[in-house]
Write a protein that holds these residues in place. Sequence first.
Motif, PDB file in Angstrom:
ATOM      1  N   THR A 168       0.870  -1.172   0.000  1.00 53.83           N
ATOM      2  CA  THR A 168       0.000   0.000   0.000  1.00 53.83           C
ATOM      3  C   THR A 168       0.913   1.230   0.000  1.00 53.83           C
ATOM      4  O   THR A 168       2.140   1.103   0.107  1.00 53.83           O
ATOM      5  CB  THR A 168      -0.915   0.051   1.250  1.00 53.83           C
ATOM      6  N   GLU A 195      -2.315  -0.109   8.083  1.00 53.26           N
ATOM      7  CA  GLU A 195      -2.683  -0.275   6.670  1.00 53.26           C
ATOM      8  C   GLU A 195      -1.450  -0.408   5.778  1.00 53.26           C
ATOM      9  O   GLU A 195      -1.457   0.015   4.631  1.00 53.26           O
ATOM     10  CB  GLU A 195      -3.576   0.874   6.200  1.00 53.26           C
ATOM     11  N   GLU A 198      -2.517  -4.141   4.066  1.00 57.55           N
ATOM     12  CA  GLU A 198      -3.757  -4.122   3.299  1.00 57.55           C
ATOM     13  C   GLU A 198      -4.549  -2.877   3.663  1.00 57.55           C
ATOM     14  O   GLU A 198      -4.656  -2.510   4.834  1.00 57.55           O
ATOM     15  CB  GLU A 198      -4.575  -5.377   3.589  1.00 57.55           C
ATOM     16  N   TYR A 199      -5.094  -2.211   2.656  1.00 60.32           N
ATOM     17  CA  TYR A 199      -5.897  -1.016   2.896  1.00 60.32           C
ATOM     18  C   TYR A 199      -7.109  -1.356   3.771  1.00 60.32           C
ATOM     19  O   TYR A 199      -7.785  -2.364   3.578  1.00 60.32           O
ATOM     20  CB  TYR A 199      -6.384  -0.410   1.582  1.00 60.32           C
ATOM     21  N   GLY A 200      -7.359  -0.484   4.741  1.00 59.83           N
ATOM     22  CA  GLY A 200      -8.511  -0.653   5.614  1.00 59.83           C
ATOM     23  C   GLY A 200      -8.280  -1.551   6.805  1.00 59.83           C
ATOM     24  O   GLY A 200      -9.141  -1.657   7.677  1.00 59.83           O
ATOM     25  N   SER A 202      -5.948  -2.556  10.118  1.00 60.04           N
ATOM     26  CA  SER A 202      -4.906  -2.157  11.069  1.00 60.04           C
ATOM     27  C   SER A 202      -4.655  -3.299  12.045  1.00 60.04           C
ATOM     28  O   SER A 202      -5.548  -4.092  12.344  1.00 60.04           O
ATOM     29  CB  SER A 202      -5.325  -0.904  11.839  1.00 60.04           C
ATOM     30  N   SER A 224      -9.630  -0.472  10.278  1.00 61.35           N
ATOM     31  CA  SER A 224      -8.981   0.694  10.889  1.00 61.35           C
ATOM     32  C   SER A 224      -9.970   1.627  11.578  1.00 61.35           C
ATOM     33  O   SER A 224      -9.739   2.093  12.697  1.00 61.35           O
ATOM     34  CB  SER A 224      -8.198   1.469   9.823  1.00 61.35           C
TER      35      SER A 224
END
Length: 254
Positions: A168, A195, A198-200, A202, A224
């Motif tokens: 990311t 993130e 991977e996005y989104g 945490s 997140s």
Amino acid sequence: MTEEIKLNKTIVNTFKVLDVLAKADQEYLSLSELVNVTKLPKTTVHRILQTLEAIDGISKNSYDSYRLGIKFYRYAGAAKLGDPTIQLAKPYIEALAKEVQETINLGIWFEGQVLYVSEVKGENFHLQAELPPVAPLYCSAMGKIFLANLTVEERKKYYLQHDLVARTIKTITEPQDLEQEVETIAREHLAFDNEEYEYGLSCMSVPIYRQGKLVAGLSLSGPSTRIRVKGEAAMIHKLQQTASAIEKSYQRID
């Protein structure tokens, strides 16, 4: 004088093939690819593949490529059941997942990666992005815990041997930047993946020690936004409490 052990060459070669298939993360590999990586003779690899396929150790697709078979899931499950580290930690992990309603993972070091050996999901797990059974050290919270346990020289070797690929825009890909973060983790015994994998998603992680040795990492992961709403500081505190309780359970049997 200690008697030298004579290794069974066939078994050693078979595990060379299995190791390559395992690292392929369920991707199919052709015979030529396996020969190229293992450096074994083509006839040897072909014979091993034929035998493994016959006993359902591997599966073959219509392109004559191979991956690990479902039988190894049974072996993996049996290994986990016999691991005291996992069994002692399990009730604490389950209790934490139920309390915080997020996914809790226990992981160990495995060939320069994190191997997730136990996962318990909270009731909100349907909102949780899936974690793979293995993860790289540089962009996962638990991985950074293990990086921080290495010497400076060992980390330099790791950076040279692994591509720090940006998964990311938040992934740390420069060794000097990662070193700064790892030094902080070594002091505070707490790591984050904001993130970066991977996005989104945490994640936060803490170490678990047994007789002064790092034996596992414990992590809490979730969307997140939800982590922020619940309060990151509160999640950290509960994670640290659980790690401490697991360590005390080890002390009672050591």
